[in-house]
Design a protein around this motif. Structure first.
Motif, PDB file in Angstrom:
ATOM      1  N   GLU A  19       0.148   0.433  -0.220  1.00 18.41           N
ATOM      2  CA  GLU A  19       0.834  -0.619  -0.973  1.00 18.41           C
ATOM      3  C   GLU A  19      -0.047  -1.118  -2.115  1.00 18.41           C
ATOM      4  O   GLU A  19       0.420  -1.313  -3.242  1.00 18.41           O
ATOM      5  CB  GLU A  19       1.209  -1.763  -0.035  1.00 18.41           C
ATOM      6  CG  GLU A  19       2.013  -2.863  -0.706  1.00 18.41           C
ATOM      7  CD  GLU A  19       2.495  -3.916   0.273  1.00 18.41           C
ATOM      8  OE1 GLU A  19       2.337  -5.116  -0.029  1.00 18.41           O
ATOM      9  OE2 GLU A  19       3.017  -3.540   1.339  1.00 18.41           O
ATOM     10  N   GLU A  20      -1.314  -1.337  -1.817  1.00 19.54           N
ATOM     11  CA  GLU A  20      -2.233  -1.814  -2.848  1.00 19.54           C
ATOM     12  C   GLU A  20      -2.371  -0.802  -3.989  1.00 19.54           C
ATOM     13  O   GLU A  20      -2.540  -1.170  -5.150  1.00 19.54           O
ATOM     14  CB  GLU A  20      -3.615  -2.074  -2.227  1.00 19.54           C
ATOM     15  CG  GLU A  20      -3.671  -3.264  -1.296  1.00 19.54           C
ATOM     16  CD  GLU A  20      -3.512  -4.563  -2.047  1.00 19.54           C
ATOM     17  OE1 GLU A  20      -4.243  -4.777  -3.023  1.00 19.54           O
ATOM     18  OE2 GLU A  20      -2.632  -5.358  -1.658  1.00 19.54           O
ATOM     19  N   HIS A  22      -0.020   1.481  -4.984  1.00 16.92           N
ATOM     20  CA  HIS A  22       1.186   1.865  -5.713  1.00 16.92           C
ATOM     21  C   HIS A  22       2.155   0.721  -6.025  1.00 16.92           C
ATOM     22  O   HIS A  22       3.167   0.952  -6.691  1.00 16.92           O
ATOM     23  CB  HIS A  22       1.925   2.953  -4.927  1.00 16.92           C
ATOM     24  CG  HIS A  22       1.124   4.204  -4.748  1.00 16.92           C
ATOM     25  ND1 HIS A  22       0.828   5.053  -5.789  1.00 16.92           N
ATOM     26  CD2 HIS A  22       0.523   4.722  -3.643  1.00 16.92           C
ATOM     27  CE1 HIS A  22       0.091   6.072  -5.337  1.00 16.92           C
ATOM     28  NE2 HIS A  22      -0.109   5.888  -4.041  1.00 16.92           N
ATOM     29  N   VAL A  23       1.878  -0.480  -5.523  1.00 20.35           N
ATOM     30  CA  VAL A  23       2.737  -1.622  -5.828  1.00 20.35           C
ATOM     31  C   VAL A  23       1.972  -2.569  -6.747  1.00 20.35           C
ATOM     32  O   VAL A  23       0.806  -2.878  -6.491  1.00 20.35           O
ATOM     33  CB  VAL A  23       3.162  -2.371  -4.537  1.00 20.35           C
ATOM     34  CG1 VAL A  23       4.010  -3.595  -4.890  1.00 20.35           C
ATOM     35  CG2 VAL A  23       3.940  -1.438  -3.613  1.00 20.35           C
ATOM     36  N   VAL A  33       1.226  -6.243   8.820  1.00 18.69           N
ATOM     37  CA  VAL A  33       2.255  -5.289   8.404  1.00 18.69           C
ATOM     38  C   VAL A  33       3.405  -5.366   9.399  1.00 18.69           C
ATOM     39  O   VAL A  33       3.309  -4.883  10.530  1.00 18.69           O
ATOM     40  CB  VAL A  33       1.702  -3.850   8.328  1.00 18.69           C
ATOM     41  CG1 VAL A  33       2.802  -2.889   7.886  1.00 18.69           C
ATOM     42  CG2 VAL A  33       0.519  -3.783   7.366  1.00 18.69           C
TER      43      VAL A  33
END
Length: 408
Positions: A19-20, A22-23, A33
């Motif tokens: 997430e870090e 690609h977001v 999570v």
């Protein structure tokens, strides 16, 4: 796992890392999570359960996976999900009629997100000002309050007083005058012949559940009526049962000219928002002047209709009121023991953390280790907004976990 630093195993670390990577970093999530949810509880990817005291900022007023809402969504998923407003659909009319009745208004303009509802309210107020009140073209102004949070579009952040909301996002739209929250006299002083509306949160959520002085909303209502301007109530977080009433304005017996609604209106299933007002206000919008491809879609309308039906019973409002009183009495015992202040409205609380025991973020992280999820705001405050289906015993347990981490 310690009380101060939640453990994160390799699998969870990989999920967070992805997430870090690609977001876009527009949020700073807490290190948990979540993979499943039911009622007031959620479960992470390791199988650990947590009591959810955030409710997605009131979007989950009815809890996770409420069976009545899931049934409404599933039934509609099997029939029709989207037509756009280019055509009629068989769900929008019943939803709009029910929501209008709940608000005591004539018309509803459906949108998707809370920020869209606020933007829509601004456009409606300006159009009303020009077409009904007779304000000169491009001269309309709207009075807002310090500490407001109405969303993050460029228009909205332009009248925020949060430096983080504004930095590097200008230039901003003119036409807004900001005055101290809770000061009705300041609102009256800011109103001119070109003022078309006063836009206010009845209770400021993002600011830390800030409750205005008793009588403030009644005074603002009287001022708006006497001065010929619209009162727009942003009830996106405070409305739909959260504060022990259907709307936070109900706490003072006030009816605004325009309601802005969202979050809980989608039942925690999908984004649904709406503007509700009488025909002499909302009727100023003409075909082609405003819209949304997904606004009023049949899936959203089916879920929204079920939400309104659930609120019509009054059950959730009563639960929020009674459990909120119970929560307030419990939280008050923490003052002087790691807590410097508490503000409560229904099942909605702002808890100010003593800097000597940590920041709001640090307390939220410690609570993860105790199986409780909250969220910090403005440095030293944590917000508590559990699903309205929570039990009193669960609230007691959560407050005890807070007591433990404050003592640690």
């Amino acid at each position: 796992m310690t009380a101060t630093t939640p453990s994160v195993d390799a699998a969870m670390s990989q999920i967070i890392a992805a997430e870090e990577e690609h977001v876009a970093h527009n949020y700073h999530p807490l290190p948990v999570v979540i993979s499943r949810g039911e009622g007031a509880w959620v479960t992470d990817v390791e199988g650990k359960r947590y009591l959810d005291l955030l409710s997605a900022y009131s979007a989950l007023n009815f809890g996770h996976s409420h069976p009545a809402l899931l049934a409404a969504a599933q039934e509609q998923l099997n029939r029709l999900t989207l037509t756009s407003r280019a055509y009629h659909n068989d769900r929008l009319g019943p939803f709009a009629a029910a929501l209008a009745a709940l608000c005591g208004k004539d018309l509803v303009l459906p949108m998707n997100t809370g920020a869209e509802a606020v933007e829509t309210g601004i456009k409606v107020a300006r159009a009303w000002g020009y077409r009904v009140k007779g304000v000169a073209p491009d001269a309309a102004t709207i009075v807002v309050a310090h500490g407001n949070f109405h969303g993050r579009t460029t228009t909205i952040v332009g009248f925020s007083d949060d430096p983080q909301a504004q930095a590097d996002f200008g230039p901003f739209a003119p036409g807004f005058a900001s005055v101290p929250f809770g000061d009705a006299a300041a609102i009256e002083s800011a109103i001119t012949d070109d003022t078309v509306a006063v836009l206010v949160e009845p209770i400021q959520g993002e600011a830390g559940v800030v409750v205005p002085p008793e009588g403030y909303l009644r005074a603002v209502r009287e001022i708006c009526t006497r001065r010929g301007v619209l009162l727009i109530a942003d009830e996106i977080q405070s409305g739909l049962g959260r504060v022990g009433e259907t709307f936070a304005c109900d706490r003072e017996g006030v009816v605004p000219d325009v309601y802005l609604l969202g979050k809980a209106l989608g039942g925690g299933i999908l984004p649904v928002s709406a503007v509700a007002a009488d025909r002499d206000v909302l009727g100023v919008i003409r075909p082609g002047e405003h819209g949304s491809t997904f606004g009023g879609n049949p899936l959203a309308a089916a879920v929204g209709l079920r939400v309104v039906e659930m609120l019509q019973t009054g059950e959730f409002q009563r639960r929020a009121k009674l459990l909120g009183e119970h929560l307030e009495s419990s939280l008050q015992t923490l003052i002087g023991h790691g807590v410097t202040g508490v503000r409560v409205a229904g099942l909605w609380a702002g808890v100010d953390i003593d800097p000597a025991v940590g920041t709001g973020r640090e307390i939220a992280e410690r609570l993860i280790g105790r199986g409780v999820l909250v969220k910090d705001t403005h440095g030293q405050t944590i917000r508590i907004a559990p699903p309205l289906v929570i039990r009193g015993t669960e609230l007691d347990w959560a407050v005890e976990q807070l007591r433990v981490v404050l003592a640690a």
